[in-house]
Scaffold this motif. Structure first.
Motif, PDB file in Angstrom:
ATOM      1  N   GLU A   1      -2.077   4.241  -0.167  1.00  0.00           N
ATOM      2  CA  GLU A   1      -1.510   2.951   0.256  1.00  0.00           C
ATOM      3  C   GLU A   1      -1.127   2.104  -0.950  1.00  0.00           C
ATOM      4  O   GLU A   1      -0.055   1.475  -0.961  1.00  0.00           O
ATOM      5  CB  GLU A   1      -2.518   2.201   1.117  1.00  0.00           C
ATOM      6  CG  GLU A   1      -2.753   2.809   2.483  1.00  0.00           C
ATOM      7  CD  GLU A   1      -3.901   2.162   3.230  1.00  0.00           C
ATOM      8  OE1 GLU A   1      -4.070   2.457   4.427  1.00  0.00           O
ATOM      9  OE2 GLU A   1      -4.629   1.350   2.621  1.00  0.00           O
TER      10      GLU A   1
ATOM     11  N   TYR B   1       0.103  12.391  -3.459  1.00  0.00           N
ATOM     12  CA  TYR B   1       0.879  13.255  -2.558  1.00  0.00           C
ATOM     13  C   TYR B   1       0.520  14.722  -2.743  1.00  0.00           C
ATOM     14  O   TYR B   1       0.365  15.469  -1.780  1.00  0.00           O
ATOM     15  CB  TYR B   1       2.368  13.030  -2.804  1.00  0.00           C
ATOM     16  CG  TYR B   1       3.270  13.774  -1.835  1.00  0.00           C
ATOM     17  CD1 TYR B   1       3.500  13.273  -0.554  1.00  0.00           C
ATOM     18  CD2 TYR B   1       3.863  14.980  -2.189  1.00  0.00           C
ATOM     19  CE1 TYR B   1       4.315  13.949   0.341  1.00  0.00           C
ATOM     20  CE2 TYR B   1       4.674  15.671  -1.302  1.00  0.00           C
ATOM     21  CZ  TYR B   1       4.898  15.140  -0.039  1.00  0.00           C
ATOM     22  OH  TYR B   1       5.688  15.819   0.843  1.00  0.00           O
TER      23      TYR B   1
ATOM     24  N   ASP C   1       4.037   8.987  -6.455  1.00  0.00           N
ATOM     25  CA  ASP C   1       2.711   8.830  -5.871  1.00  0.00           C
ATOM     26  C   ASP C   1       1.857  10.055  -6.226  1.00  0.00           C
ATOM     27  O   ASP C   1       2.088  11.146  -5.704  1.00  0.00           O
ATOM     28  CB  ASP C   1       2.838   8.694  -4.353  1.00  0.00           C
ATOM     29  CG  ASP C   1       1.487   8.595  -3.646  1.00  0.00           C
ATOM     30  OD1 ASP C   1       0.460   8.591  -4.344  1.00  0.00           O
ATOM     31  OD2 ASP C   1       1.482   8.526  -2.399  1.00  0.00           O
TER      32      ASP C   1
ATOM     33  N   GLN D   1       1.923   3.678  -2.829  1.00  0.00           N
ATOM     34  CA  GLN D   1       3.185   3.437  -2.121  1.00  0.00           C
ATOM     35  C   GLN D   1       3.622   1.979  -2.263  1.00  0.00           C
ATOM     36  O   GLN D   1       4.816   1.694  -2.399  1.00  0.00           O
ATOM     37  CB  GLN D   1       3.012   3.816  -0.652  1.00  0.00           C
ATOM     38  CG  GLN D   1       2.868   5.315  -0.435  1.00  0.00           C
ATOM     39  CD  GLN D   1       2.383   5.668   0.953  1.00  0.00           C
ATOM     40  OE1 GLN D   1       2.688   4.967   1.932  1.00  0.00           O
ATOM     41  NE2 GLN D   1       1.615   6.735   1.071  1.00  0.00           N
ATOM     42  N   TYR D   2       2.650   1.067  -2.235  1.00  0.00           N
ATOM     43  CA  TYR D   2       2.968  -0.345  -2.444  1.00  0.00           C
ATOM     44  C   TYR D   2       3.532  -0.558  -3.847  1.00  0.00           C
ATOM     45  O   TYR D   2       4.488  -1.325  -4.028  1.00  0.00           O
ATOM     46  CB  TYR D   2       1.713  -1.185  -2.235  1.00  0.00           C
ATOM     47  CG  TYR D   2       1.887  -2.641  -2.597  1.00  0.00           C
ATOM     48  CD1 TYR D   2       2.652  -3.487  -1.801  1.00  0.00           C
ATOM     49  CD2 TYR D   2       1.284  -3.170  -3.738  1.00  0.00           C
ATOM     50  CE1 TYR D   2       2.813  -4.826  -2.129  1.00  0.00           C
ATOM     51  CE2 TYR D   2       1.441  -4.501  -4.073  1.00  0.00           C
ATOM     52  CZ  TYR D   2       2.212  -5.326  -3.269  1.00  0.00           C
ATOM     53  OH  TYR D   2       2.379  -6.655  -3.613  1.00  0.00           O
TER      54      TYR D   2
END
Length: 411
Positions: free
Chosen positions: A179, A196, A193, A182-183
């Protein structure tokens, strides 16, 4: 050329003066007596001067090494002053874009749209498993290897304290890390990221599906709860869950405002259930789940109201005010050595037993809040058969009370 003794003996004068070393390095002595290393050079035929640092914090040997570094930059066509400014800018940016800073910023932005529990779970995850390892690291420097080590350490930590094998906790930590990553990507502070690549790294154990509690185990449950050394709120919440056929999350999120003692009902907005994953508690009055209360459950709730007057929750957590923790119930059962019985098993037990007693299957499904595909019909049905379901739940509460008196269920 200068040496340490010569530098030390330089005295202040009535104006600034400089003494050369070599290769453009000099020391500048100011009126107040402070001394600064300076590097003089030419770039694109323009004379420039760069401050290396103050003596004695910056030694002669270090000043000379920096001079050689700047000369190498000039040989490559790089202006040392520009390079120095870029380095400072990157250092400032890195300190402002550490994982900790971005994670807390993310939580702050979500504060208005997410529940207290949603924020609490993430902050606990950050403080316990993430910040100690990468909290002060620039987020752009966090690697997949860092993430892997965090997940491994989480599994070890959970195993050590005896709360399972750790895979579920590690998966949750990876979700929380993702989270933030991604932010950071969406806010132009990260390009890739690193979580992933670790999507399949954790082998989650198979989920045990709910099943009725064996007859031979039922007589142990209430005496074990009564002897449990946890809080009164936890013990009452466990009993309420068994009596009510509600989900554990509904017990934990239960607000005092949902209770109507006059009507003897507990009314839960279905929106709070549908939006649990999003962490929201918005009420939608057109769809709700009405739970008729048995006499046993009314007594428990009244006890809670009196014991915890300052909490909006019926069954608050350890501080007596905020929401109860997500793992409190199952952990309590482990401590009582009632594992592998889980909270879901009681819903399955009630469903099985009441069906065997030939109660209307529609009443049972409504009590379990199994919402039909036809949302409009479901909205109406939740208020239906209230009297029949009230009688059914009172019967179920009486059955539960009988567990402690016999190793077999007494109907």
């Amino acid at each position: 050329m200068l040496n340490d003794l010569k530098v030390k003996q330089l005295k202040a004068k009535d104006k600034i003066y400089r003494v050369a070393d070599h290769s453009g390095l000099c020391i500048e002595v100011r009126i107040a007596g402070t001394k600064f290393w300076r590097y003089r050079y030419r770039y694109l035929n323009k004379a420039k001067m760069l401050t290396i640092g103050q003596y004695p914090e910056i030694s002669l040997s270090y000043a000379r090494s920096k001079t050689m570094e700047y000369r190498e930059q000039l040989a490559k066509g790089i202006d040392p002053i520009t390079s120095q400014k870029n380095e400072r800018s990157e250092a400032i940016q890195s300190s402002e874009n550490t994982f900790r800073v971005i994670a807390l910023e993310f939580c702050e932005k979500k504060k208005e749209s997410k529940s207290e529990e949603w924020l609490y779970v993430r902050k606990r995850s950050f403080d316990t498993d993430i910040f100690p390892f990468i909290g002060d690291k620039p987020i752009k420097d966090v690697t997949a290897s860092d993430i892997r080590k965090i997940l491994d350490n989480t599994i070890v930590r959970v195993k050590k304290i005896g709360r399972g094998t750790g895979e579920v906790s590690a998966s949750r930590v990876r979700q929380h890390l993702g989270e933030i990553m991604q932010y950071a990507i969406l806010s132009d502070r990260l390009e890739i990221d690193p979580t992933y690549i670790l999507r399949g790294y954790i082998d989650n154990q198979d989920v045990d599906h709910a099943q009725p509690v064996p007859y031979a185990e039922r007589h142990k449950i209430f005496p074990s709860i009564d002897k449990y050394k946890g809080s009164v709120s936890t013990k009452n919440a466990l009993k309420a869950l068994i009596y009510s056929m509600l989900r554990s999350v509904e017990i934990r999120r239960g607000l005092k405002s949902y209770i109507d003692f006059e009507q003897k009902t507990w009314t839960i907005p279905i929106a709070s259930r549908a939006e649990i994953k999003a962490g929201k508690r918005n009420m939608k009055k057109n769809r709700m789940h009405i739970v008729p209360l048995s006499e046993q459950l009314i007594d428990i709730i009244k006890t809670q109201f009196a014991a915890y007057p300052n909490s909006e929750y019926i069954f608050p957590g350890h501080d007596g005010v905020s929401i109860m923790g997500a793992t409190t119930f199952n952990q309590a059962f482990r401590n009582m050595e009632l594992h592998p019985i889980t909270m879901h098993d009681f819903r399955a037990t009630a469903s099985t037993d009441l069906n065997e007693l030939n109660y209307n299957s529609d009443w049972i499904e409504l009590q379990l809040a199994h919402v039909k595909a036809d949302k409009t019909r479901a909205s109406y049905d939740h208020a239906k058969w209230l009297d029949g379901r009230r009688e059914m739940l009172q019967k179920w509460a009486d059955i539960v009370d009988n567990w402690q008196f016999s190793k077999m269920s007494i109907y």
